[in-house]
Design a protein around this motif. Structure first.
Motif, PDB file in Angstrom:
ATOM      1  N   GLU A  11       0.493  -1.146   0.415  1.00 34.46           N
ATOM      2  CA  GLU A  11       0.479   0.183   0.176  1.00 34.46           C
ATOM      3  C   GLU A  11       1.194   1.557   0.374  1.00 34.46           C
ATOM      4  O   GLU A  11       0.503   2.325  -1.282  1.00 34.46           O
ATOM      5  CB  GLU A  11      -0.565  -0.092   1.529  1.00 34.46           C
ATOM      6  N   LEU A  12       1.691   0.823   0.528  1.00 34.21           N
ATOM      7  CA  LEU A  12       2.673   2.236   0.950  1.00 34.21           C
ATOM      8  C   LEU A  12       3.478   2.617  -0.889  1.00 34.21           C
ATOM      9  O   LEU A  12       3.760   3.837  -1.360  1.00 34.21           O
ATOM     10  CB  LEU A  12       3.778   2.002   1.527  1.00 34.21           C
ATOM     11  N   ALA A  13       3.828   1.153  -1.198  1.00 39.39           N
ATOM     12  CA  ALA A  13       4.611   1.626  -2.866  1.00 39.39           C
ATOM     13  C   ALA A  13       3.152   2.237  -3.526  1.00 39.39           C
ATOM     14  O   ALA A  13       3.698   2.641  -4.556  1.00 39.39           O
ATOM     15  CB  ALA A  13       4.472   0.045  -3.047  1.00 39.39           C
ATOM     16  N   GLN A  57      -3.689  16.225  -2.027  1.00 36.20           N
ATOM     17  CA  GLN A  57      -4.318  15.846  -0.535  1.00 36.20           C
ATOM     18  C   GLN A  57      -4.301  15.101  -0.007  1.00 36.20           C
ATOM     19  O   GLN A  57      -3.602  14.579   0.847  1.00 36.20           O
ATOM     20  CB  GLN A  57      -4.908  17.296  -0.481  1.00 36.20           C
ATOM     21  N   LYS A  58      -5.540  14.229  -0.274  1.00 38.04           N
ATOM     22  CA  LYS A  58      -5.606  12.571  -0.089  1.00 38.04           C
ATOM     23  C   LYS A  58      -4.781  12.191   0.310  1.00 38.04           C
ATOM     24  O   LYS A  58      -4.628  11.195   1.559  1.00 38.04           O
ATOM     25  CB  LYS A  58      -6.763  11.994  -0.769  1.00 38.04           C
ATOM     26  N   ILE A  59      -3.419  11.725  -0.489  1.00 41.82           N
ATOM     27  CA  ILE A  59      -2.751  11.394  -0.586  1.00 41.82           C
ATOM     28  C   ILE A  59      -1.516  11.161   0.427  1.00 41.82           C
ATOM     29  O   ILE A  59      -0.739  10.641   0.925  1.00 41.82           O
ATOM     30  CB  ILE A  59      -1.702  10.988  -1.800  1.00 41.82           C
ATOM     31  N   GLU A  60      -1.167  12.796   0.410  1.00 37.77           N
ATOM     32  CA  GLU A  60      -0.396  13.642   1.553  1.00 37.77           C
ATOM     33  C   GLU A  60      -1.310  13.259   2.991  1.00 37.77           C
ATOM     34  O   GLU A  60      -0.314  12.566   3.822  1.00 37.77           O
ATOM     35  CB  GLU A  60      -0.466  15.021   1.282  1.00 37.77           C
ATOM     36  N   THR A  61      -2.440  13.470   3.091  1.00 36.85           N
ATOM     37  CA  THR A  61      -3.015  13.381   4.619  1.00 36.85           C
ATOM     38  C   THR A  61      -2.519  11.853   4.747  1.00 36.85           C
ATOM     39  O   THR A  61      -2.565  11.342   6.062  1.00 36.85           O
ATOM     40  CB  THR A  61      -5.083  14.037   3.989  1.00 36.85           C
ATOM     41  N   ILE A  62      -3.066  10.619   3.860  1.00 38.77           N
ATOM     42  CA  ILE A  62      -2.265   9.312   4.731  1.00 38.77           C
ATOM     43  C   ILE A  62      -1.958   9.422   5.188  1.00 38.77           C
ATOM     44  O   ILE A  62      -1.060   8.661   6.144  1.00 38.77           O
ATOM     45  CB  ILE A  62      -3.009   8.621   3.658  1.00 38.77           C
ATOM     46  N   ALA A  65      -0.609  10.968   8.071  1.00 37.25           N
ATOM     47  CA  ALA A  65      -1.098  10.377   9.497  1.00 37.25           C
ATOM     48  C   ALA A  65      -0.276   8.924   9.905  1.00 37.25           C
ATOM     49  O   ALA A  65      -0.283   8.366  11.103  1.00 37.25           O
ATOM     50  CB  ALA A  65      -2.531   9.856   8.940  1.00 37.25           C
ATOM     51  N   GLU A  66       0.320   8.395   8.463  1.00 35.94           N
ATOM     52  CA  GLU A  66       1.533   7.000   9.149  1.00 35.94           C
ATOM     53  C   GLU A  66       2.267   7.893   9.408  1.00 35.94           C
ATOM     54  O   GLU A  66       3.688   6.250   9.528  1.00 35.94           O
ATOM     55  CB  GLU A  66       1.558   6.280   7.827  1.00 35.94           C
ATOM     56  N   GLY A  67       2.663   8.735   9.270  1.00 40.77           N
ATOM     57  CA  GLY A  67       4.484   9.014   9.886  1.00 40.77           C
ATOM     58  C   GLY A  67       5.451   9.113   8.277  1.00 40.77           C
ATOM     59  O   GLY A  67       6.514   9.269   8.504  1.00 40.77           O
ATOM     60  N   ALA A  68       4.919   8.913   7.742  1.00 33.94           N
ATOM     61  CA  ALA A  68       5.319   8.826   6.510  1.00 33.94           C
ATOM     62  C   ALA A  68       5.787  10.230   6.213  1.00 33.94           C
ATOM     63  O   ALA A  68       4.974  11.371   5.964  1.00 33.94           O
ATOM     64  CB  ALA A  68       4.899   7.975   5.474  1.00 33.94           C
ATOM     65  N   LYS A  69       7.583  10.193   5.309  1.00 37.14           N
ATOM     66  CA  LYS A  69       7.467  10.957   4.460  1.00 37.14           C
ATOM     67  C   LYS A  69       7.156  11.655   3.191  1.00 37.14           C
ATOM     68  O   LYS A  69       7.139  10.326   2.588  1.00 37.14           O
ATOM     69  CB  LYS A  69       9.352  11.202   4.187  1.00 37.14           C
ATOM     70  N   GLU A 321      14.350   7.639  -4.565  1.00 38.09           N
ATOM     71  CA  GLU A 321      13.938   6.376  -4.412  1.00 38.09           C
ATOM     72  C   GLU A 321      12.994   6.011  -3.527  1.00 38.09           C
ATOM     73  O   GLU A 321      12.259   6.960  -2.747  1.00 38.09           O
ATOM     74  CB  GLU A 321      15.200   5.682  -3.368  1.00 38.09           C
ATOM     75  N   PRO A 322      12.274   4.992  -4.347  1.00 39.34           N
ATOM     76  CA  PRO A 322      11.114   4.769  -3.252  1.00 39.34           C
ATOM     77  C   PRO A 322      11.183   3.863  -1.855  1.00 39.34           C
ATOM     78  O   PRO A 322      12.495   3.777  -1.871  1.00 39.34           O
ATOM     79  CB  PRO A 322      11.001   3.406  -4.591  1.00 39.34           C
ATOM     80  N   PRO A 323      10.169   4.136  -0.996  1.00 36.16           N
ATOM     81  CA  PRO A 323      10.891   4.091  -0.028  1.00 36.16           C
ATOM     82  C   PRO A 323      10.998   2.553   0.528  1.00 36.16           C
ATOM     83  O   PRO A 323      10.473   1.613  -0.506  1.00 36.16           O
ATOM     84  CB  PRO A 323       9.269   4.039   0.756  1.00 36.16           C
ATOM     85  N   GLY A 324      12.355   2.344   1.563  1.00 33.65           N
ATOM     86  CA  GLY A 324      12.758   0.757   1.334  1.00 33.65           C
ATOM     87  C   GLY A 324      12.417   0.127   2.634  1.00 33.65           C
ATOM     88  O   GLY A 324      11.404   0.564   3.232  1.00 33.65           O
ATOM     89  N   MET A 325      12.567  -1.233   2.416  1.00 28.81           N
ATOM     90  CA  MET A 325      12.348  -2.419   3.919  1.00 28.81           C
ATOM     91  C   MET A 325      13.344  -2.181   4.928  1.00 28.81           C
ATOM     92  O   MET A 325      14.883  -1.600   4.484  1.00 28.81           O
ATOM     93  CB  MET A 325      12.551  -3.616   2.811  1.00 28.81           C
ATOM     94  N   GLU A 326      13.372  -2.233   5.992  1.00 33.13           N
ATOM     95  CA  GLU A 326      14.086  -2.080   6.481  1.00 33.13           C
ATOM     96  C   GLU A 326      16.344  -3.019   6.144  1.00 33.13           C
ATOM     97  O   GLU A 326      15.356  -4.998   5.602  1.00 33.13           O
ATOM     98  CB  GLU A 326      14.152  -2.627   7.832  1.00 33.13           C
ATOM     99  N   ASN A 327      16.354  -2.765   6.798  1.00 29.24           N
ATOM    100  CA  ASN A 327      17.898  -4.284   5.798  1.00 29.24           C
ATOM    101  C   ASN A 327      18.849  -4.317   7.872  1.00 29.24           C
ATOM    102  O   ASN A 327      18.924  -3.687   8.423  1.00 29.24           O
ATOM    103  CB  ASN A 327      18.743  -3.087   5.934  1.00 29.24           C
TER     104      ASN A 327
END
Length: 335
Positions: A11-13, A57-62, A65-69, A321-327
């Motif tokens: 979903e983040l992707a 704006q809807k995408i930015e709001t979501i 709310a998740e604390g994502a950049k 760069e797309p959001p990455g998974m934890e290393n």
């Protein structure tokens, strides 16, 4: 109280990818609106500017709310609204229609990767507004006589069954070459139409970029589109089937860039992705093997061209760069 479901990586992707697409689309619509003088078309652009702004704006709001950049996407720095028209008004509508077509496909893919109720609802809403954008644009182009329709065909009076593998080889039961069926024609026609638009779009981009390397890349794309149009048109013409003939429009003589190189490269990347997907589907649903023989090498060339574009974007520092998974290895080594 039920805890709010956590946003999944998929979903983040999808949100990240949609943000890139929508911010690019908004910048292009802003420019088309600023250089257009037709009242009806201007109202069309204005309406979709407002819709795109709300969607972003809807995408930015979501994400907030998740604390994502919030991604960088494409900002006002990527558009020059004072630049003279690069494309004739009718062709700008052709670009809008093609981008809407790409958007509809992406929203369907993203919806299928969504699990949280609000994300599913978001992509349902995006699908509706994008379909409306496509519908209105198609109506405007037909009204102006600037959209070629696929060829008509006599309606079937009975159901016929394939009785021999000769059908798959492209032959009739008597051994002569069979005529294309309507499914095959639809994919050929769509690919010719989209490449005709892509050819003129990339020609305009080649005119205005000041970077010699990017100019060469755009010129190569123009030649690839011409090659695809020629090869697929021959398949239709061999069966006496009309190819798209409506004049799609062309660039003006302007050499002033309305968009940044970053935006233009990303736009062509979207077109390449769309071309890969539609030609792959066309290959799958075509029952005449000679079509696969034509499609597959073209798919390879489109892929190679897309890879070249991705490398060029990375080299120029335009790739976000797309959001990455934890290393996990790094986390373990730090502990």
């Amino acid at each position: 109280m039920n805890k709010k479901e956590i946003l999944t990586s998929s979903e983040l992707a999808t949100l990240w990818m949609t943000y890139q697409e929508k911010t690019m689309f908004l910048r292009m619509v802003e420019y088309f609106h600023s250089v257009n003088e037709d009242k009806k078309e201007k109202n069309y652009y204005e309406s979709h500017m407002l819709k795109l702004a709300k969607e972003i704006q809807k995408i930015e709001t979501i994400l907030k709310a998740e604390g994502a950049k919030i991604p960088n996407g494409f900002s006002e720095k990527d558009v020059n609204k004072q630049a003279p028209p690069l494309f004739q008004p009718t062709f700008s509508l052709q670009i809008m229609r093609m981008l809407s077509e790409i958007g509809m496909g992406l929203h369907a893919l993203h919806l299928a990767r969504s699990y949280r109720k609000d994300i599913i609802q978001l992509f349902q809403e995006l699908s509706v507004t994008t379909q409306r954008c496509y519908e209105e644009c198609t109506e405007l182009l037909i009204e102006k006589g600037a959209l070629s329709r696929p060829p008509q065909v006599s309606m079937p009076e009975q159901v016929d069954m394939v009785v021999s593998t000769q059908y798959l080889k492209g032959n009739s039961i008597f051994g002569d070459k069979r005529v294309l069926n309507t499914v095959e024609v639809s994919f050929l026609y769509q690919s010719i139409e989209s490449n005709s638009i892509g050819q003129q779009l990339i020609t305009g981009f080649a005119q205005v970029t000041r970077d010699p390397e990017i100019k060469k890349f755009f010129t190569q794309g123009k030649e690839l589109s011409k090659k695809i149009i020629t090869k697929l048109s021959k398949k239709l013409m061999d069966d006496d089937i009309q190819v798209p003939i409506a004049w799609v429009g062309s660039p003006t003589v302007s050499t002033i860039a309305p968009f940044s190189d970053k935006l233009m490269l990303y736009c062509i990347s979207l077109f390449c992705s769309f071309g890969l997907g539609s030609n792959a589907i066309g290959t799958t649903f075509s029952l005449r093997k000679d079509l696969s023989v034509t499609f597959i090498p073209l798919i390879t060339q489109i892929y190679d061209y897309g890879v070249h574009g991705a490398e060029l974007m990375a080299k120029k520092g335009y790739t976000e760069e797309p959001p990455g998974m934890e290393n996990r290895t790094n986390i373990i080594n730090r502990s």
